[in-house]
Design a protein around this motif. Structure first.
Motif, PDB file in Angstrom:
ATOM      1  N   ARG A   1      -9.504   1.041   4.959  1.00 21.89           N
ATOM      2  CA  ARG A   1      -9.159   0.073   3.921  1.00 21.89           C
ATOM      3  C   ARG A   1      -7.955   0.559   3.106  1.00 21.89           C
ATOM      4  NH1 ARG A   1     -13.211  -1.874  -0.566  1.00 21.89           N
ATOM      5  NH2 ARG A   1     -13.813   0.292  -0.427  1.00 21.89           N
ATOM      6  N   ARG A   2      -7.095  -0.383   2.758  1.00 21.12           N
ATOM      7  CA  ARG A   2      -5.907  -0.020   1.971  1.00 21.12           C
ATOM      8  C   ARG A   2      -6.143  -0.267   0.485  1.00 21.12           C
ATOM      9  NH1 ARG A   2      -1.929  -3.646   5.767  1.00 21.12           N
ATOM     10  NH2 ARG A   2      -1.511  -2.102   7.386  1.00 21.12           N
ATOM     11  N   ARG A   3      -5.486   0.542  -0.299  1.00 15.05           N
ATOM     12  CA  ARG A   3      -5.445   0.275  -1.744  1.00 15.05           C
ATOM     13  C   ARG A   3      -4.138  -0.494  -1.981  1.00 15.05           C
ATOM     14  NH1 ARG A   3      -9.141   0.876  -6.069  1.00 15.05           N
ATOM     15  NH2 ARG A   3      -7.963   0.666  -7.960  1.00 15.05           N
TER      16      ARG A   3
ATOM     17  N   SER B   1      -3.892  -2.184  -9.200  1.00 16.37           N
ATOM     18  CA  SER B   1      -4.269  -2.046  -7.795  1.00 16.37           C
ATOM     19  C   SER B   1      -5.695  -2.519  -7.553  1.00 16.37           C
ATOM     20  CB  SER B   1      -4.126  -0.580  -7.357  1.00 16.37           C
ATOM     21  OG  SER B   1      -5.129   0.203  -7.947  1.00 16.37           O
TER      22      SER B   1
ATOM     23  N   ALA C   1       6.038   4.302   0.624  1.00 17.33           N
ATOM     24  CA  ALA C   1       6.765   5.527   0.990  1.00 17.33           C
ATOM     25  C   ALA C   1       7.888   5.217   1.978  1.00 17.33           C
ATOM     26  CB  ALA C   1       5.789   6.541   1.587  1.00 17.33           C
TER      27      ALA C   1
ATOM     28  N   LEU D   1      -9.955   8.192   0.054  1.00 18.45           N
ATOM     29  CA  LEU D   1      -9.802   6.993   0.886  1.00 18.45           C
ATOM     30  C   LEU D   1      -8.344   6.570   0.996  1.00 18.45           C
ATOM     31  CD1 LEU D   1     -12.910   4.948  -0.327  1.00 18.45           C
ATOM     32  CD2 LEU D   1     -12.596   6.037   1.893  1.00 18.45           C
ATOM     33  N   GLU D   2      -7.619   6.740  -0.095  1.00 25.41           N
ATOM     34  CA  GLU D   2      -6.197   6.384  -0.051  1.00 25.41           C
ATOM     35  C   GLU D   2      -5.438   7.277   0.918  1.00 25.41           C
ATOM     36  OE1 GLU D   2      -3.789   4.308  -3.493  1.00 25.41           O
ATOM     37  OE2 GLU D   2      -4.768   6.102  -4.204  1.00 25.41           O
TER      38      GLU D   2
ATOM     39  N   TYR E   1      -1.308  -2.262  -4.212  1.00 27.53           N
ATOM     40  CA  TYR E   1      -0.678  -2.203  -5.546  1.00 27.53           C
ATOM     41  C   TYR E   1       0.196  -3.422  -5.775  1.00 27.53           C
ATOM     42  CZ  TYR E   1      -2.074   2.685  -5.684  1.00 27.53           C
ATOM     43  OH  TYR E   1      -2.802   3.840  -5.691  1.00 27.53           O
TER      44      TYR E   1
ATOM     45  N   ARG F   1       4.462  16.128   4.588  1.00 25.97           N
ATOM     46  CA  ARG F   1       4.106  15.376   3.364  1.00 25.97           C
ATOM     47  C   ARG F   1       2.929  16.037   2.651  1.00 25.97           C
ATOM     48  NH1 ARG F   1       2.862   9.403   4.381  1.00 25.97           N
ATOM     49  NH2 ARG F   1       3.166   9.225   2.134  1.00 25.97           N
TER      50      ARG F   1
ATOM     51  N   SER G   1      -6.279   6.337   4.471  1.00 28.77           N
ATOM     52  CA  SER G   1      -5.530   5.144   4.876  1.00 28.77           C
ATOM     53  C   SER G   1      -4.069   5.491   5.137  1.00 28.77           C
ATOM     54  CB  SER G   1      -5.644   4.086   3.774  1.00 28.77           C
ATOM     55  OG  SER G   1      -4.697   3.078   3.964  1.00 28.77           O
ATOM     56  N   ASP G   2      -3.474   6.265   4.239  1.00 33.32           N
ATOM     57  CA  ASP G   2      -2.057   6.616   4.364  1.00 33.32           C
ATOM     58  C   ASP G   2      -1.793   7.349   5.677  1.00 33.32           C
ATOM     59  OD1 ASP G   2       0.317   8.431   4.100  1.00 33.32           O
ATOM     60  OD2 ASP G   2       0.539   7.378   2.206  1.00 33.32           O
TER      61      ASP G   2
ATOM     62  N   ARG H   1     -11.519   7.516  -4.483  1.00 32.11           N
ATOM     63  CA  ARG H   1     -10.284   6.742  -4.392  1.00 32.11           C
ATOM     64  C   ARG H   1      -9.179   7.561  -3.744  1.00 32.11           C
ATOM     65  NH1 ARG H   1      -6.714   3.757  -9.107  1.00 32.11           N
ATOM     66  NH2 ARG H   1      -4.813   3.730  -7.885  1.00 32.11           N
TER      67      ARG H   1
ATOM     68  N   TRP I   1      -8.777  -2.664  -4.126  1.00 34.81           N
ATOM     69  CA  TRP I   1      -9.077  -2.320  -2.741  1.00 34.81           C
ATOM     70  C   TRP I   1      -8.977  -3.577  -1.888  1.00 34.81           C
ATOM     71  CZ3 TRP I   1      -8.769   2.203  -0.795  1.00 34.81           C
ATOM     72  CH2 TRP I   1      -9.111   3.334  -1.541  1.00 34.81           C
TER      73      TRP I   1
ATOM     74  N   HIS J   1       0.839  -1.210   0.000  1.00 35.14           N
ATOM     75  CA  HIS J   1       0.000   0.000   0.000  1.00 35.14           C
ATOM     76  C   HIS J   1       0.868   1.252   0.000  1.00 35.14           C
ATOM     77  CE1 HIS J   1       0.615   0.538   4.379  1.00 35.14           C
ATOM     78  NE2 HIS J   1       0.566  -0.780   4.418  1.00 35.14           N
ATOM     79  N   GLY J   2       0.245   2.395  -0.168  1.00 39.27           N
ATOM     80  CA  GLY J   2       0.967   3.638  -0.380  1.00 39.27           C
ATOM     81  C   GLY J   2       1.960   3.986   0.713  1.00 39.27           C
ATOM     82  N   PHE J   3       1.522   3.919   1.972  1.00 40.77           N
ATOM     83  CA  PHE J   3       2.421   4.325   3.050  1.00 40.77           C
ATOM     84  C   PHE J   3       3.606   3.360   3.179  1.00 40.77           C
ATOM     85  CE2 PHE J   3       3.737   4.193   7.535  1.00 40.77           C
ATOM     86  CZ  PHE J   3       4.250   5.477   7.602  1.00 40.77           C
TER      87      PHE J   3
ATOM     88  N   GLU K   1      -2.122   5.039   8.663  1.00 44.39           N
ATOM     89  CA  GLU K   1      -0.947   4.152   8.775  1.00 44.39           C
ATOM     90  C   GLU K   1       0.247   4.932   9.315  1.00 44.39           C
ATOM     91  OE1 GLU K   1      -0.962   0.980   8.130  1.00 44.39           O
ATOM     92  OE2 GLU K   1      -2.792   0.670   6.961  1.00 44.39           O
ATOM     93  N   HIS K   2       0.409   6.137   8.824  1.00 47.19           N
ATOM     94  CA  HIS K   2       1.536   6.959   9.242  1.00 47.19           C
ATOM     95  C   HIS K   2       1.464   7.268  10.742  1.00 47.19           C
ATOM     96  CE1 HIS K   2       4.325  10.483   7.865  1.00 47.19           C
ATOM     97  NE2 HIS K   2       4.801   9.861   8.926  1.00 47.19           N
TER      98      HIS K   2
END
Lengths: 118, 287
Positions: free
Chosen positions: A84-86, A69, A36, B33-34, A88, B58, B37-38, B30, A71, A31-33, B41-42
């Motif tokens: 929820r995570r996206r 990607s 990163a 929501l992304e 990839y 960020r 989530s990010d 999208r 969901w 996922h995105g984080f 998580e962070h």
């Protein structure tokens, strides 16, 4: 500056390389984080990639067919009490692109070996 | 969550709502929501420290990319680059062709007036011939505009440049026509994600946005007209008096009034169309 058709930006190359290394380690989806964090570690940077930069690149790469990607299953997110995570994953086209980038980098360092020596 | 974390989460949410506003629902949801989530998580990552500051950083550093992404997504969602050229050009010719035709005919008339009544000793002939050449080029451009939009527009622009060079007072009017020519001729281009140059059809901007931009140009023209009016007495030739008015004086005034009226009319029509467009868009969204 405009990019050439088919050209891959340094950030995109880093994302693809990270995706390949994750895949090699048995992690097919990310996922995105998480990405990163990995990018920061791989690049030796102090800061995480900015939100806008990261998700713009991911969207662009998905449109280009380098990534795909989906969901995450909502039940999993509910169970863990988080959004929820996206997720990839790299595509075969993405793997070809990584191989091409690596070949170009290798060719460039062979052309000027003085650049790679300290 | 600490107060700082709550604040930064709210900030990211607000910004996400703002820059995804008006985009397609799936794109908007999208991205939101992304980000949700990010950020979660962070903030909950055990390895991360000073998280609210890091999240804020960020968010802040990503703003230019967010804005560019929004612009690109808007262009893509309107799908203008996939539309046929005929569809995108039809609406433009409805107002552009008669407008430029009127301007072209007026320029020709002024040039002919100059030829007939210009003062030879003060260079009236040179000005008049220049105007006539400009008018011929302009009208030639207009004549081929429908069949060959790009060539026609460039010809119109060339005529306007000549017109502006021949008579500095005509620059506002020329600017108006040149901008319209650029718009009409599909000469403004953009680049897609792969960096390929693609024609930027007018429909890639919303009608409202374009008319607001046009209104800005119109206001600018009006302002230039006022400046001309203010400085005109200082530059009027000595031999031109109220009792003995010169041809240049009259023609310049006519040009100025024409450009000013064009600006006002364009701006007024723009406002009406912008209002109509807003109503239509609102209804479309509701539907």
């Amino acid at each position: 500056m405009r990019r050439k058709p088919g050209a891959i930006l340094p950030l995109e190359a880093s994302i693809l390389e990270t995706a390949v290394s994750l895949s090699t380690a048995g992690i097919e989806q990310f996922h995105g984080f998480e990405l990163a964090k990995r990018l920061r570690g791989d690049e030796g940077q102090q800061r995480l990639t900015a939100h806008g930069t990261l998700y713009k690149a991911l969207t662009r790469m998905e449109k280009a067919g380098l990534l795909e990607s989906v969901w995450e299953n909502p039940d999993t997110a509910v169970e863990e009490g988080r959004p929820r995570r996206r997720l990839y994953s790299i595509t075969s086209k993405g793997r070809v692109a990584v191989a091409r980038v690596e070949a170009e980098q290798a060719a460039a360092s062979n052309l000027d070996p003085g650049l790679s020596t300290p | 969550m600490t107060g700082g974390e709550t604040l930064v989460v709210g900030l990211v949410r607000c910004w996400a709502r703002l820059y995804t506003r008006g985009l397609a629902v799936d794109e908007r949801e999208r991205r939101r929501l992304e980000l949700e989530s990010d950020v979660w998580e962070h903030l909950h990552d055990p390895d991360e420290q000073a998280t609210s500051r890091a999240v804020f950083g960020r968010f802040l550093r990503g703003i230019p990319a967010d804005v560019r992404w929004r612009y690109r997504t808007l262009l893509d969602s309107r799908g203008a680059r996939h539309r046929s050229y005929d569809m995108t050009t039809t609406s433009r010719f409805q107002w552009w062709t008669p407008t430029t035709m009127v301007i072209g005919v007026t320029v020709t008339a002024l040039a002919l007036l100059g030829l007939g009544f210009g003062e030879l000793e003060s260079g009236g002939w040179i000005i008049a011939v220049s105007w006539l050449v400009a008018a011929v080029v302009l009208l030639a451009g207009l004549a081929v505009l429908r069949r060959r939009p790009v060539v026609g527009s460039w010809t119109v622009i060339a005529g306007c440049v000549l017109f502006g060079l021949a008579e500095p007072l005509a620059i506002p009017l020329s600017a108006l026509v040149i901008l319209g020519g650029l718009w009409t001729g599909n000469l403004v281009t953009s680049h897609d994600e792969a960096g390929t140059k693609v024609p930027l059809a007018p429909r890639q901007f919303s009608l409202t946005e374009r008319w607001y931009a046009w209104l800005g140009v119109a206001a600018g023209l009006g302002a230039v007209g006022f400046i001309v009016l203010l400085v005109w007495p200082a530059v009027t030739p000595d031999h031109c008096t109220e009792a003995n008015p010169c041809w240049e004086d009259t023609a310049a005034w006519a040009t100025w009034i024409l450009s000013w009226m064009a600006a006002l009319v364009t701006g007024g029509v723009g406002l009406v169309l912008a209002g109509l467009r807003l109503v239509v868009r609102h209804r479309t969204r509701l539907a």
